[in-house]
Design an enzyme around this catalytic site. Structure first.
Site, PDB file in Angstrom:
ATOM      1  CD  GLU A   1      36.979  76.755  53.583  1.00 19.51           C
ATOM      2  OE1 GLU A   1      37.200  77.702  54.035  1.00 19.51           O
ATOM      3  OE2 GLU A   1      35.773  77.099  54.520  1.00 19.51           O
TER       4      GLU A   1
ATOM      5  CG  ASN B   1      32.444  82.376  54.823  1.00 17.20           C
ATOM      6  OD1 ASN B   1      31.193  83.322  54.417  1.00 17.20           O
ATOM      7  ND2 ASN B   1      33.051  81.772  55.005  1.00 17.20           N
ATOM      8  CD1 TRP B   2      32.710  89.525  53.581  1.00 20.32           C
ATOM      9  CD2 TRP B   2      30.896  90.013  52.944  1.00 20.32           C
ATOM     10  NE1 TRP B   2      32.967  90.059  52.902  1.00 20.32           N
ATOM     11  CE2 TRP B   2      31.556  91.069  52.944  1.00 20.32           C
ATOM     12  CE3 TRP B   2      29.737  91.146  52.858  1.00 20.32           C
ATOM     13  CZ2 TRP B   2      31.852  91.880  51.821  1.00 20.32           C
ATOM     14  CZ3 TRP B   2      28.687  92.338  52.527  1.00 20.32           C
ATOM     15  CH2 TRP B   2      30.632  92.683  51.578  1.00 20.32           C
ATOM     16  CE  LYS B   3      34.025  82.314  58.665  1.00 18.58           C
ATOM     17  NZ  LYS B   3      34.480  81.396  59.632  1.00 18.58           N
TER      18      LYS B   3
ATOM     19  N   GLY C   1      37.942  84.328  55.710  1.00 19.11           N
ATOM     20  CA  GLY C   1      37.125  84.178  56.671  1.00 19.11           C
ATOM     21  C   GLY C   1      37.669  85.536  57.498  1.00 19.11           C
ATOM     22  N   GLY C   2      37.801  85.477  58.572  1.00 20.97           N
ATOM     23  CA  GLY C   2      37.981  86.799  59.061  1.00 20.97           C
ATOM     24  C   GLY C   2      38.528  87.706  58.512  1.00 20.97           C
TER      25      GLY C   2
ATOM     26  CB  SER D   1      44.036  81.020  60.039  1.00 24.00           C
ATOM     27  OG  SER D   1      42.982  80.886  60.991  1.00 24.00           O
TER      28      SER D   1
ATOM     29  N   GLY E   1      39.040  79.775  61.586  1.00 27.60           N
ATOM     30  CA  GLY E   1      38.649  81.099  62.603  1.00 27.60           C
ATOM     31  C   GLY E   1      39.962  81.166  64.142  1.00 27.60           C
TER      32      GLY E   1
ATOM     33  CG  HIS F   1      32.185  77.317  56.066  1.00 26.46           C
ATOM     34  ND1 HIS F   1      32.081  77.263  57.798  1.00 26.46           N
ATOM     35  CD2 HIS F   1      32.623  77.574  55.806  1.00 26.46           C
ATOM     36  CE1 HIS F   1      32.809  77.620  57.383  1.00 26.46           C
ATOM     37  NE2 HIS F   1      33.752  78.171  56.443  1.00 26.46           N
TER      38      HIS F   1
ATOM     39  CD  GLU G   1      32.360  78.695  60.080  1.00 25.46           C
ATOM     40  OE1 GLU G   1      31.428  79.964  59.868  1.00 25.46           O
ATOM     41  OE2 GLU G   1      33.301  79.381  61.000  1.00 25.46           O
TER      42      GLU G   1
HETATM   43  C1  PEP Z   1      35.771  80.336  56.776  1.00 24.91           C
HETATM   44  O1  PEP Z   1      35.787  80.744  56.762  1.00 24.91           O
HETATM   45  O2  PEP Z   1      36.025  79.949  55.706  1.00 24.91           O
HETATM   46  C2  PEP Z   1      37.657  80.834  57.120  1.00 24.91           C
HETATM   47  C3  PEP Z   1      38.343  80.269  56.200  1.00 24.91           C
HETATM   48  O3  PEP Z   1      37.018  80.959  58.009  1.00 24.91           O
HETATM   49  P1  PEP Z   1      38.916  82.189  58.671  1.00 24.91           P
HETATM   50  O4  PEP Z   1      39.338  82.336  57.704  1.00 24.91           O
HETATM   51  O5  PEP Z   1      38.411  82.972  59.768  1.00 24.91           O
HETATM   52  O6  PEP Z   1      39.780  81.219  59.567  1.00 24.91           O
END
Ligand code: PEP
Length: 251
Positions: free
Chosen positions: A168, A11-13, A234-235, A213, A174, A96, A98
């Site tokens: 999640e 997930n590049w956001k 994500g990150g 994470s 994040g 998601h 966010e």
């Molecule tokens: C996400 O964006 O779905 C996510 C899990 O982010 P991260 O891996 O950065 O916690």
């Protein structure tokens, strides 16, 4: 036990221009395993078409990060499921945290978005998870039950295996705080139990991902859990080498 192919999603956001997306794929694609794992990349809307084209000769599938439940209409700024599938997008992340936290996404809208995605032939990746406060107050199961029940309310038995769930925990997204593998397994197993209440014959076929994470150094232990069938990253997915190492943990 059901044979569930692991799914690893990046997930590049709100990251990566078209040029940056192309540079990423040039590094990432040569190392993608040919079988044993499904890989999905979720770029921002503007880079979807370039990523579909860039991945056309590979196993990698492209997902949008959101969509509207209507096929068309007076919804300025929105994009529909048929519009995504028309350009070769094959999946969509829905709900998601966010989107829920910053953009007011409600379970009631997700109840419409999941079937809309299925009608257009998209694989919905439905995200669920509790806040830190909800976990502290032992509300995790109650929150997951509401999110799963409403998100899947319009999904029939024969469609369930076409839905992917991503657990999640919001306190782990994040933040650098990962759920302990046993904690993640416990919540994911609870989600599978919830599914089995309504879909006793199909719950074992549904892929349930963990997100929060995930990094190259914790992916192997998370992926080893019995009910965890992949990751939404994500990150760490922004770096092609890191994401490749995470994908390798599922093979
Ligand atoms: C996400 O964006 O779905 C996510 C899990 O982010 P991260 O891996 O950065 O916690």
């Amino acid at each position: 036990m059901a044979d569930r192919t692991p799914l690893m999603a990046a997930n590049w956001k709100l990251h990566k221009t078209v040029a940056e997306a192309e540079a990423y794929l040039a590094k990432f694609l040569p190392g993608v395993p040919e079988d044993g794992v499904e890989v999905v990349v979720c770029p921002p809307f503007t880079a979807l078409a370039a990523c579909v084209e860039g991945c056309a000769a590979t196993q990698v599938r492209i997902a949008a990060q959101n969509m509207h439940e209507a096929e068309s209409g007076a919804f300025t700024g929105e994009v529909s499921a048929p519009m995504l599938s028309e350009i070769g997008v094959e999946a969509v992340v829905l709900g998601h945290s966010e989107r829920r936290t910053y953009f007011g996404e409600l379970d009631e809208a997700l109840a419409l978005k999941v079937p809309a995605a299925l009608r257009a032939g998209l694989l919905p990746i439905l995200c669920v998870g509790e806040t830190g406060d909800e976990r502290e107050h032992e509300q995790t199961e109650k929150v997951l039950r509401r999110q799963i029940e409403l998100g899947l309310i319009e999904v029939d038995d024969d469609q369930l295996a076409e839905v992917v769930i991503a657990y999640e925990p919001i306190w782990a997204i994040g933040t650098g705080r990962t759920a302990a593998p046993e904690q993640a397994q416990e919540a994911v197993a609870f989600i599978r139990e919830l599914l089995a209440e309504r879909y006793p014959d199909e719950a074992g076929d549904v892929r349930i991902l963990y997100g929060g994470s995930v990094k190259p150094d914790n992916a192997t232990e998370l992926m080893a859990q019995a009910d965890i069938d992949g990751a939404l990253v994500g990150g760490a997915s922004l770096d092609p080498e890191d994401f490749a190492a995470i994908v390798a943990a599922a093979t």
